[in-house]
Design an enzyme around this catalytic site. Structure first.
Site, PDB file in Angstrom:
ATOM      1  N   ASP A 112     -40.123  45.559 -15.110  1.00  0.00           N
ATOM      2  CA  ASP A 112     -41.554  45.512 -15.399  1.00  0.00           C
ATOM      3  C   ASP A 112     -42.173  46.909 -15.423  1.00  0.00           C
ATOM      4  OD1 ASP A 112     -41.756  42.834 -15.764  1.00  0.00           O
ATOM      5  OD2 ASP A 112     -42.519  42.371 -13.763  1.00  0.00           O
ATOM      6  N   LYS A 168     -45.481  44.699 -18.939  1.00  0.00           N
ATOM      7  CA  LYS A 168     -46.726  44.203 -19.525  1.00  0.00           C
ATOM      8  C   LYS A 168     -47.887  44.847 -18.787  1.00  0.00           C
ATOM      9  CE  LYS A 168     -44.840  39.691 -20.815  1.00  0.00           C
ATOM     10  NZ  LYS A 168     -45.060  38.236 -20.818  1.00  0.00           N
ATOM     11  N   MET A 211     -55.105  42.104  -9.775  1.00  0.00           N
ATOM     12  CA  MET A 211     -55.401  42.272 -11.209  1.00  0.00           C
ATOM     13  C   MET A 211     -56.885  42.072 -11.503  1.00  0.00           C
ATOM     14  SD  MET A 211     -52.061  40.412 -12.928  1.00  0.00           S
ATOM     15  CE  MET A 211     -51.817  39.131 -11.690  1.00  0.00           C
TER      16      MET A 211
END
Length: 510
Positions: free
Chosen positions: A37, A59, A168
């Protein structure tokens, strides 16, 4: 599909090597393909072998990202090519890690996989910022959620909770504040924002809901963890200063066996020391008991010998099992170590000597090289007319030793003190690893473990051992290995478990 292929969904934790799990470290060291990642620290990428294929599929919001379908395809493709694939995810694979989608695809294609947990920033970031998530007086619970899609959240319910941990949410700070204030949270509610938790770039901002946007104006809040609630105030009250260590790769513990899978064949219940020692050196250890230790079929001969113990000149003990069963039976006969006051004791091996020391006794003689074969050759006094008691395994014992003692004029009384049998079943993990050729080294500490191992393996379908390193503790065991396997790859110079471990380390370093 190649049966050896397997995918490991591994949590990379915070990125700091110091917070990586031992299991993750081992898997990285033997990875053939690494699919990782965006938030995985570059330092972790140096832990894989030089020939490992490294694929960045990270991502990040607002940036070009690898489609999940493409990631799924890569996992299946390399697994079906027979590769050991590490899918390295930041944090923990099951906390906003999209693991379920990848697991479903792997299952649909009959790909083997394993999930390895990692340290999640959801609880590590508050800790490293000095913020307890629970407190007996002000926070009995906390909720963890992602604000990636704030419109899908039940803000009314969330506003009633004592402590919130938000992942996030950097780009949604204004929405978070607005929604919480709208549903009744006080403007003075403390809030902390931790960026790059657990790394050298870690930053912390604290304020309240009314002013946090002013405090962080112009700052890029990604990646961050937000903590909202009265517990944030504890940081200042506790004056918490959490130290974070950042070990360089060359400062990691010396683990010369990292990435090696070692199968330990010891008696059930007796392999833990060997396992623990090998594990501290980085090895992935699989235990396969090949001996079951039990009482003999009859105690009659041993009981009679104990009843006349004063008639013996020497007591010979060649194993910890012999020590333990002899002294246990001595106790059942109403005697203890004092009954041996006039009897000298010879033991084979340091481990046997340590077992004897637990009974409060020191041996009068230990042969060099810690092997029974040198017992007669180096015996400290003439054996002519000496009466020797030898408590031993009931079947498959040391006939040569008894013969040599007798040839020297000793009167040897052999008595069964315990029995060792071949187990009926084989450890499923051990059988699976052997049949999938996932074992690097097999250790043998006696001739009987070699024989029983081969019998067990034959009874359960067998396995190809051509690429496995055969490691022996000493000459007699090596002889059995030669008979069964046609070779010995490692033999300990010092015939102890410690000596065997050292020999394996030297082999790995070569």
């Amino acid at each position: 599909m190649n049966a050896q292929g397997k995918v490991y969904l591994v949590g990379a934790g915070l990125g700091n090597v110091g917070y990586l799990t031992v299991k993750a470290l081992q898997l990285l060291a033997q990875a053939e393909v690494l699919i990782y990642d965006a938030l995985v620290d570059d330092q972790l990428l140096q832990l894989v072998p030089e020939n490992c294929l490294k694929l960045d599929v990270g991502k990040r919001g607002g940036k070009p990202s690898t489609p999940q379908a493409e990631i799924n395809h890569l996992l299946v493709k390399h697994c079906q090519l027979g590769k050991q694939v590490v899918r390295l995810k930041s944090g923990d694979p099951f906390i906003f890690g999209r693991s379920a989608a990848e697991m479903k695809v792997l299952m649909a294609h009959n790909c083997r996989f394993e999930v390895v947990p990692g340290i999640s920033s959801s609880y590590a970031a508050p800790l490293l910022a000095g913020i307890p998530l629970t407190d007996p007086n002000i926070s009995s619970c906390f909720a963890v959620f992602t604000a990636h899609e704030p419109e899908k959240l039940d803000w009314e319910a969330l506003a009633r909770l004592e402590t919130l941990v938000i992942l996030m949410g950097g780009k949604q700070l204004s929405v978070i504040v607005q929604q919480l204030l709208h549903y009744g949270r006080s403007p003075q509610t403390p809030i902390a924002i931790v960026k790059w938790a657990g790394t050298q770039k870690q930053q912390i901002w604290t304020s309240d809901l009314a002013n946090i946007q002013i405090v962080t104006a112009g700052v890029s809040l990604s990646p961050v963890v937000m903590i909202i609630g009265e517990v944030v105030a504890l940081r200042e009250q506790l004056n918490a200063k959490i130290e974070i260590e950042f070990p360089a790769l060359d400062m990691l513990p010396d683990q010369p066996l990292l990435g090696k899978t070692i199968l330990v064949t010891r008696s059930a219940g007796q392999s833990s020391n060997a396992r623990d020692h090998l594990a501290t050196l980085g090895a992935n250890v699989i235990e396969m008991p090949t001996l079951e230790i039990s009482p003999p079929s009859s105690w009659e001969d041993l009981d009679q010998a104990i009843a006349h113990i004063a008639d013996f000149d020497w007591l010979i003990l060649t194993s910890t099992n012999g020590v333990e069963y002899f002294f246990a039976r001595l106790a059942t006969q109403g005697k203890d170590a004092r009954a041996l006051a006039g009897v000298k004791i010879a033991v084979v091996g340091e481990k046997t000597a340590r077992s004897l020391a637990q009974q409060g006794l020191q041996p009068d003689f230990i042969p060099p090289n810690f092997i029974a074969d040198s017992l007669v050759e180096h015996f400290p006094e003439p054996l002519q007319a000496k009466k020797v008691l030898f408590p031993r395994v009931e079947t498959g014992g040391r006939e040569v030793l008894v013969k040599e003692f007798t040839m020297k004029g000793a009167d040897v009384v052999e008595v069964a003190a315990y029995e060792s049998r071949c187990p009926q079943t084989i450890s499923p993990d051990a059988l699976k690893a052997l049949q999938q050729q996932a074992v690097d080294v097999i250790t043998f500490a006696s001739s009987k473990t070699v024989q029983n191992f081969c019998q067990l393996l034959a009874n359960h379908g067998g396995a190809n051992l051509d690429s496995v390193c055969i490691a022996s503790i000493g000459p007699l065991t090596s002889k059995a290995c030669q008979q069964q396997f046609g070779r010995v790859d490692i033999e300990a110079s010092e015939y102890t478990l410690e000596g065997l471990t050292q020999a394996i380390v030297q082999w790995a370093q070569r």
